[in-house]
Enzyme design. Structure first.
Site, short mmCIF file in Angstrom:
data_model
loop_
_atom_site.label_atom_id
_atom_site.label_comp_id
_atom_site.label_asym_id
_atom_site.label_seq_id
_atom_site.Cartn_x
_atom_site.Cartn_y
_atom_site.Cartn_z
CD GLU A 139 -2.63 -1.50 2.46
OE1 GLU A 139 -2.34 -0.88 3.45
OE2 GLU A 139 -3.26 -2.51 2.34
CG LEU A 162 -6.31 0.87 0.85
CD1 LEU A 162 -6.97 1.85 1.85
CD2 LEU A 162 -4.79 0.96 1.03
CD GLU A 219 -4.05 -4.65 4.72
OE1 GLU A 219 -5.32 -5.18 4.67
OE2 GLU A 219 -3.54 -3.65 4.80
CG ASP A 226 -0.59 -3.91 14.83
OD1 ASP A 226 -0.70 -4.01 16.14
OD2 ASP A 226 0.57 -3.37 14.35
CG PHE A 227 -3.11 -3.49 9.30
CD1 PHE A 227 -3.40 -3.14 10.51
CD2 PHE A 227 -2.70 -2.69 8.43
CE1 PHE A 227 -3.47 -1.74 10.92
CE2 PHE A 227 -2.33 -1.35 8.79
CZ PHE A 227 -3.08 -0.75 9.81
CG HIS A 270 -1.79 1.19 14.02
ND1 HIS A 270 -3.09 1.63 14.52
CD2 HIS A 270 -2.23 1.48 12.70
CE1 HIS A 270 -3.89 1.88 13.85
NE2 HIS A 270 -3.57 1.67 12.67
#
Lengths: 374, 341
Positions: free
Chosen positions: B29, B68, B70, B95-96, B139
């Site tokens: 991204e 966007l 993942e 975290d994602f 995050h």
């Protein structure tokens, strides 16, 4: 205040920022002469004796044993015997009040950095220090080394001469896809000097670098004003095969430490940082392959491929040899076979790296020889 | 050799491998930034500017801004790796990662094993981790223990700019999926980093110092903090060995055990949550393999078992610091077996 000299933490090499007092060689009240060992100083790279720059009486130890101090900090005071204690107290107080590390670092001109040039498609890194009349002094390191091997030598000689320390192809910051034979490496050094517009130079070579200097002296005598050969390769048949194999293969602290220790009589000189820097060099793309190729071309099966001994008489320029009496890697040449015009110096308490282990003596020999050969 | 930041070191590693090998591509991204808009085509270079300049040199064919999503682009990267490219996927914050666990755990990590060793998945997922950035609980996590747990993945935690460059080049040349953890508060750490490419092998711990009294094993950013504590302790006459394993998978268990055998005391500093983190894993290893060498119980320095707080004062207390490490080392030093009555 004249007659009082501040002895300050010296700077060995470019990267030293602080040093540790290992032990004093002179006590308070001792008379000292220029060149007397005053104190042993440990840096992250190596321990070295620091010599008195002046004659007088060592009046004060300011730094204590085991103390870490920044470069430029006051470590001792030398004055004549008549100077009053009160005057020395005042001198020390004033020095300490004025000294600050920040000021010392930012105010001083930036340390000279090595540069690189391209010659024949190869990148060569070199360090250019000092200036002076006459031919410059060129330093050529040995197998697996780099220009930092001259950290005690180059700055001392640079006080009166222009000096150039070169990273050989395959080493240090020079290109790693390098030629391997002594003749090819000598040609690369010659080209580098030509590129730097150096028509004639005093060559100081160590080990493999000495063999390269010898080759240059034979092929391009007009380019070589004098030859100083330190623990030279190329004068005897054998070389320590374990050392060569270790330099090529070992890549961890544990395996490298005993290999690097072979270089010195005093094994404790091999510091963590010295090992770490060598590991960092070997991690560079192509470094291990370059060492391996040079070892195969010149030192296969613990034998030296090129032996210059029978040709030494052909060299028209002054030649001196400096060897460590306790060299574990290359046996010093047999004096009986050396032409009488070649000066031979054997240093007792030294192994394969006399310019690091006995820096002051080696520096004096180089300085004197270069001046006489000018 | 010149002074470079952790950020520059990573950028240089990607650039040098993209120059060397046309199969290396970068996706994520905003890794290029400004796709489809007029004006400066290299505005961002990723959320913290790590990949700045790469799209200018390598073009949009090799530096791909992704939607966007993942789960979509990490899956695409795994597929590209299995079919001959060497993708570097940037997954902004670790975290994602939750939305693409299947792509990583069940696909990328398994291909080599499921296809009898005939498939290779040379994929690097770069991702940011760690607290201290005032970025709140979604995050700021350290999730590397989760990836260490999965066989088939390699997990890298560079603790310095020098290590970041050498370990990332190694990761890009590696033929297995590698999760490369970058600590976002370290991007401006500066040190000497060679201009030339170099590699640091995986599974080879770095001893940043050697001492006689206590072994401190620390990960990622905690290595720097452990060294800070060791500096202070040295002035008080306690000398520490600090071990930076560099990779948690593979883990250099030999070096950890050797150091513990020499010092007889162990403190582990891990910024990951305390249950099932690297500190518990290494405690188990040492308790099993070197129990006889221990002169004191193993000490773990980790955050509390709670999400990373958003309140700055709480976040500061949350992160293990040099004071806590110093205390743990002293506790290990002062330990005496209680006499039985």
């Amino acid at each position: 205040m004249s007659g009082i000299t501040a002895i300050t933490m010296p700077k060995f090499g470019l990267s030293m920022t602080e040093g540790k007092i290992v032990g004093w060689s002179k006590r308070e009240g001792d008379e000292v002469n220029v060149g007397d060992d005053l104190v042993d100083i440990e840096t992250t790279k190596i321990t070295n004796a620091f010599e008195s720059p002046v004659k007088g009486v060592l009046r004060r130890h300011i730094a204590k044993r085991d103390e870490d101090l920044p470069v430029g900090a006051l470590i001792a005071v030398v004055a004549d015997a008549k100077t009053a204690d009160a005057e020395i107290d005042e001198f020390v107080a004033r020095f300490q009040a004025e000294f600050s590390v920040d000021q010392d670092n930012s105010g001083a001109p930036a340390a000279p950095e090595p540069k690189t040039i391209e010659t024949n498609g190869q990148r060569i890194r070199y360090l250019d220090l000092g200036s002076g009349e006459g031919a410059p002094v060129v330093f050529i390191h040995g197998f697996g080394g780099d220009l930092n091997n001259w950290l005690f030598t180059q700055p001392a000689i640079a006080a009166h001469h222009r000096t150039l320390a070169i990273d050989l192809p395959g080493h240090g910051g020079s290109s790693k896809d390098a030629p391997a034979t002594i003749a090819e490496l000598a040609a690369a050094v010659s080209n580098t000097l030509a590129e730097l517009s150096v028509a004639r130079a005093h060559l100081v070579g160590h080990s493999l670098g000495a063999a390269i200097a010898l080759q240059m002296g034979l092929t391009n005598p007009a380019q070589v004003a004098s030859l100083t050969l330190i623990a030279p390769a190329g004068l005897s048949e054998t070389i320590d095969g374990d050392f060569i194999a270790g330099m090529v293969e070992a890549d961890r602290r544990k395996t490298l430490e005993p290999v690097l220790q072979k270089l010195f009589v005093n094994k404790s000189l091999v510091s963590r940082d010295m090992i770490e820097e060598f590991i960092k060099f070997k991690r560079l793309d192509g470094a291990k392959a370059a060492l391996s190729a040079i070892a195969a071309a010149n030192f296969r099966d613990a034998k030296q491929s090129v032996i210059f001994l029978p040709r030494l008489g052909e060299l028209p320029m002054p030649v001196q040899i400096i060897a460590g009496a306790k060299d574990e890697i290359l046996a010093p040449p047999d004096v009986a076979y050396l032409p009488t015009k070649i000066a031979f110096h054997s240093l007792e308490a030294s192994g394969h790296m006399p310019h690091m282990e006995r820096a002051a003596e080696v520096n004096a020999l180089i300085e004197d020889f270069v001046d006489r050969s000018a | 050799m010149s002074k470079k930041s952790y950020r520059q070191a990573i950028n240089e590693a990607i650039a040098s491998e993209m120059r060397r090998d046309p199969r290396v591509i970068l996706m994520g991204e905003d890794v290029a930034g400004g796709a489809g808009t007029p004006g400066d085509q290299d505005a961002w270079g990723g959320v913290l500017g790590v990949t700045k300049g790469l799209v200018t040199e390598f073009g949009r064919e090799r530096v791909l801004d992704t939607p966007l999503s993942e789960s979509a682009y990490v899956g695409a990267a795994a597929g590209a790796a299995a079919t001959g490219l060497r993708p570097i996927a940037e997954l902004m914050f670790v975290d994602f990662m939750g939305v693409c666990f299947d792509q990583i755990f069940n696909q990328a990590a398994k291909f080599r094993y499921m296809f009898g060793g005939k498939a290779e998945t040379p994929l690097v997922i770069r991702t940011m981790y760690g607290a201290g950035f005032r970025a709140a609980s979604q995050h700021s996590q350290c999730l590397y223990p989760i990836f260490t747990h999965i066989p088939g993945l390699k997990v890298v935690l560079p603790s310095s700019a020098y290590d970041a460059k050498g370990l990332l080049i190694q990761a890009i040349r590696d033929n297995d999926p590698v999760i490369f953890f970058e600590n976002k508060v370290q991007y401006d750490d500066i040190e000497d980093v060679p201009d030339e490419p170099y590699t640091i092998p995986f599974g080879e711990a770095n001893l940043t110092r050697e001492g006689d009294d206590v072994t401190i094993v620390a990960f990622g950013r905690m290595v720097k903090i452990a060294n800070e504590a060791a500096d202070r302790l040295e002035k008080q006459g306690i000398s520490c060995t600090v071990v930076d394993p560099r990779t948690t998978s593979p883990l250099d268990t030999d070096t950890i055990l050797e150091c513990v055998e020499q010092t007889g005391r162990l403190v582990i500093v891990d910024e990951a949550s305390p249950r099932c983190n690297m500190a518990t894993d290494i405690s188990a290893l040492v308790a099993q393999e070197a129990f006889g060498a221990l002169k004191a119980p193993i000490k773990m320095v980790s955050p509390p078992h709670t999400p990373v707080p958003f309140a700055p004062n709480l976040e500061d207390i949350y992160i293990p610091n040099a004071d806590r490490i110093e205390k743990a080392v002293k506790a290990a030093m002062n330990y005496r077996v209680r006499e039985t009555v």
